[in-house]
Design a protein around this motif. Structure first.
Motif, PDB file in Angstrom:
ATOM      1  N   LEU A 100     -18.889  22.823  34.207  1.00 29.49           N
ATOM      2  CA  LEU A 100     -19.815  22.543  33.115  1.00 29.49           C
ATOM      3  C   LEU A 100     -19.273  21.461  32.187  1.00 29.49           C
ATOM      4  O   LEU A 100     -20.040  20.700  31.601  1.00 29.49           O
ATOM      5  CB  LEU A 100     -20.097  23.830  32.326  1.00 29.49           C
ATOM      6  N   PHE A 101     -17.962  21.394  32.072  1.00 30.41           N
ATOM      7  CA  PHE A 101     -17.344  20.356  31.243  1.00 30.41           C
ATOM      8  C   PHE A 101     -17.666  18.972  31.808  1.00 30.41           C
ATOM      9  O   PHE A 101     -18.045  18.054  31.071  1.00 30.41           O
ATOM     10  CB  PHE A 101     -15.836  20.562  31.183  1.00 30.41           C
ATOM     11  N   ALA A 102     -17.519  18.816  33.123  1.00 27.94           N
ATOM     12  CA  ALA A 102     -17.822  17.527  33.762  1.00 27.94           C
ATOM     13  C   ALA A 102     -19.302  17.194  33.641  1.00 27.94           C
ATOM     14  O   ALA A 102     -19.671  16.049  33.357  1.00 27.94           O
ATOM     15  CB  ALA A 102     -17.409  17.565  35.231  1.00 27.94           C
ATOM     16  N   TYR A 103     -20.158  18.209  33.833  1.00 25.99           N
ATOM     17  CA  TYR A 103     -21.604  17.979  33.735  1.00 25.99           C
ATOM     18  C   TYR A 103     -21.990  17.511  32.335  1.00 25.99           C
ATOM     19  O   TYR A 103     -22.716  16.526  32.171  1.00 25.99           O
ATOM     20  CB  TYR A 103     -22.343  19.274  34.083  1.00 25.99           C
ATOM     21  N   GLY A 104     -21.493  18.219  31.313  1.00 23.76           N
ATOM     22  CA  GLY A 104     -21.826  17.852  29.936  1.00 23.76           C
ATOM     23  C   GLY A 104     -21.325  16.469  29.578  1.00 23.76           C
ATOM     24  O   GLY A 104     -22.023  15.687  28.932  1.00 23.76           O
ATOM     25  N   LEU A 116     -20.042  19.321  22.836  1.00 27.18           N
ATOM     26  CA  LEU A 116     -19.902  20.384  21.835  1.00 27.18           C
ATOM     27  C   LEU A 116     -20.906  21.496  22.095  1.00 27.18           C
ATOM     28  O   LEU A 116     -20.642  22.670  21.825  1.00 27.18           O
ATOM     29  CB  LEU A 116     -20.093  19.816  20.427  1.00 27.18           C
ATOM     30  N   GLU A 117     -22.071  21.116  22.639  1.00 28.85           N
ATOM     31  CA  GLU A 117     -23.096  22.108  22.947  1.00 28.85           C
ATOM     32  C   GLU A 117     -22.728  22.934  24.171  1.00 28.85           C
ATOM     33  O   GLU A 117     -23.106  24.096  24.293  1.00 28.85           O
ATOM     34  CB  GLU A 117     -24.441  21.413  23.167  1.00 28.85           C
ATOM     35  N   THR A 118     -22.007  22.330  25.126  1.00 32.27           N
ATOM     36  CA  THR A 118     -21.655  23.053  26.350  1.00 32.27           C
ATOM     37  C   THR A 118     -20.335  23.803  26.221  1.00 32.27           C
ATOM     38  O   THR A 118     -20.122  24.812  26.899  1.00 32.27           O
ATOM     39  CB  THR A 118     -21.550  22.080  27.535  1.00 32.27           C
ATOM     40  N   TRP A 119     -19.459  23.338  25.346  1.00 31.99           N
ATOM     41  CA  TRP A 119     -18.151  23.974  25.231  1.00 31.99           C
ATOM     42  C   TRP A 119     -18.239  25.413  24.746  1.00 31.99           C
ATOM     43  O   TRP A 119     -17.421  26.247  25.124  1.00 31.99           O
ATOM     44  CB  TRP A 119     -17.244  23.164  24.305  1.00 31.99           C
TER      45      TRP A 119
END
Length: 429
Positions: A106-110, A295-298
């Motif tokens: 998810l970090f890479a996607y965001g 910041l929204e995905t973290w």
């Protein structure tokens, strides 16, 4: 880069005239869009002006939003279906896939999607200002920057097992999650190419082809996942490798469309060395967009990592994974409206129509909120059975049922947050 952006501020007409809207307005200087003419026509009664403007905007918005939502929902569903296949292998596999997906991938996607949003803004304004040649340059420039960004992400994926253990996950769970993450390594660079191409097409209001490509790829993805997981017995690594392959299918199909379609002949004139200029300026612009989305995905990632530290990590991760999967899937509806709003606003600003830009934000926010409320009601109605799509465990189903009210609140908040946050990037471009 600065010179490119200065050129985009010229108020040049970009939209195609709508005969109904033009008849509704008797004023205008010939450079305004139909929506801008209606909003500026003070001779019309306020209610009629609002009704006409809303009708025009809804028509323009849904032509963009419907296929854009389909693209994002289908792409998210590919990831979701991969976790479903993993979940039916066992609770450990579902927990590992969820941890690998939400804790690492998810970090890479965001990051990639956030950086790709700079293309959406720049290309949208270039298209509105009829600087068509710049769209291809921005596409190539973004692809270069995002590909280079993928290199440090590659290191994070390779070191995912010790990183997860460092954050307190059990060695067994971290090892299984790392296996899943290794299969997602090719996906990093598919993101780096796909998101700029997707934004390049959206800025030109070309969204239906991406929707058709994504829908067709989803069918192929489900078939290949079934073969890899159940027929070939490849387990977690097979499921994640198929997901990476599916993203590369989307990349290849979209690139072929850009090369062959007559709709892109003015905006794509081939590869250019000009794409290598202004990389640092583009990196700074795209990094600002990326930080906002990251910041929204973290906070999702933090929740997953914390869940893995609880007394029963498999149950905590599985129940949270179900809620996050549902939230992530429905969140894509809002992201699709955000993409449509971004195109609408950047096109209008590029064409010098500020009233239309402001009105677009208002309409898309209200529409997205209404849809989010309906989603929340549906999820609450199926709270006791919704988890069985992911796993057969009754214990997980009970835990998900208790979490569903919080999920409903999250859905409503997520219904307006992406749309509102998306507008912050427009003035800075």
């Amino acid at each position: 880069m600065v010179n490119d952006q200065d050129q985009l501020r010229q108020p040049i007409l970009d939209s195609e005239p709508d005969s109904t809207a033009l008849e509704a307005s008797n004023q205008g200087d010939g450079l305004e869009s139909p929506l801008e003419k209606v909003l500026s026509d003070t001779q019309l009664p306020s209610f009629k002006r609002l009704r006409l403007a809303t009708w025009i905007e809804l028509n323009l918005l849904f032509r963009l939003a419907a296929p854009a939502v389909l693209v994002y929902v289908v792409n998210n569903f590919m990831s979701l279906s991969t976790r479903v296949f993993a979940g039916h292998l066992g609770n450990l596999e579902l927990a590992a896939a969820s941890l690998g997906n939400s804790g690492v991938q998810l970090f890479a996607y965001g990051l990639m999607l956030g950086m790709g949003s700079a293309v959406e803004t720049l290309c949208g304004q270039a298209y509105g200002a009829e600087k068509y040649d710049m769209l291809g340059i921005y596409l190539q420039r973004a692809t270069i920057v995002l590909t280079l960004t993928g290199l440090p992400l590659l290191l994070i994926f390779l070191l995912s097992k010790p990183i997860l253990i460092l954050f307190g996950e059990t060695p067994k769970l971290a090892a299984e999650a790392a296996v899943f993450v290794y299969g997602l390594i090719p996906q990093i660079f598919a993101y780096a190419i796909n998101f700029p191409m997707q934004k390049f097409l959206q800025a030109q209001r070309i969204v239906a082809p991406s929707a058709y490509i994504s829908a067709a790829t989803l069918g192929v993805h489900i078939l290949l996942s079934w073969v890899a997981v159940y027929k070939l017995g490849m387990g977690l690594i097979g499921a994640s490798l198929v997901l990476s392959l599916s993203w590369w299918i989307i990349v290849g199909a979209q690139f072929i469309y850009i090369l062959k379609s007559s709709r892109c002949k003015e905006t794509w004139s081939g590869f250019s060395l000009q794409a290598f200029s202004g990389l640092w300026d583009f990196l700074k612009l795209s990094a600002a967009s990326a930080v906002m989305l990251c910041l929204e995905t973290w906070y999702f990632q933090v929740l997953v990592l914390i869940a893995g530290l609880l007394e029963n990590p498999e149950l905590a991760l599985n129940s949270l994974a179900v809620c996050m999967a549902i939230s992530g899937l429905l969140f894509m509806v809002s992201v699709g409206f955000n993409a449509a709003a971004s195109v609408r606003v950047s096109n209008e600003l590029g064409a010098g129509n500020p009233k239309s830009a402001a009105f677009s934000i208002l309409v898309v926010t209200i529409v997205s909120l209404m849809i989010a409320v309906v989603e929340a009601v549906v999820v609450l109605s199926f709270r006791d059975v919704i988890s069985y799509a992911f796993t057969d465990g009754e214990t997980v189903a009970n835990a998900v049922s208790h979490l569903t009210p919080y999920l409903a609140i999250t859905l409503i908040l997520n219904g307006i947050q992406p749309v509102l946050s998306g507008k912050h990037s427009y003035p800075s471009s």
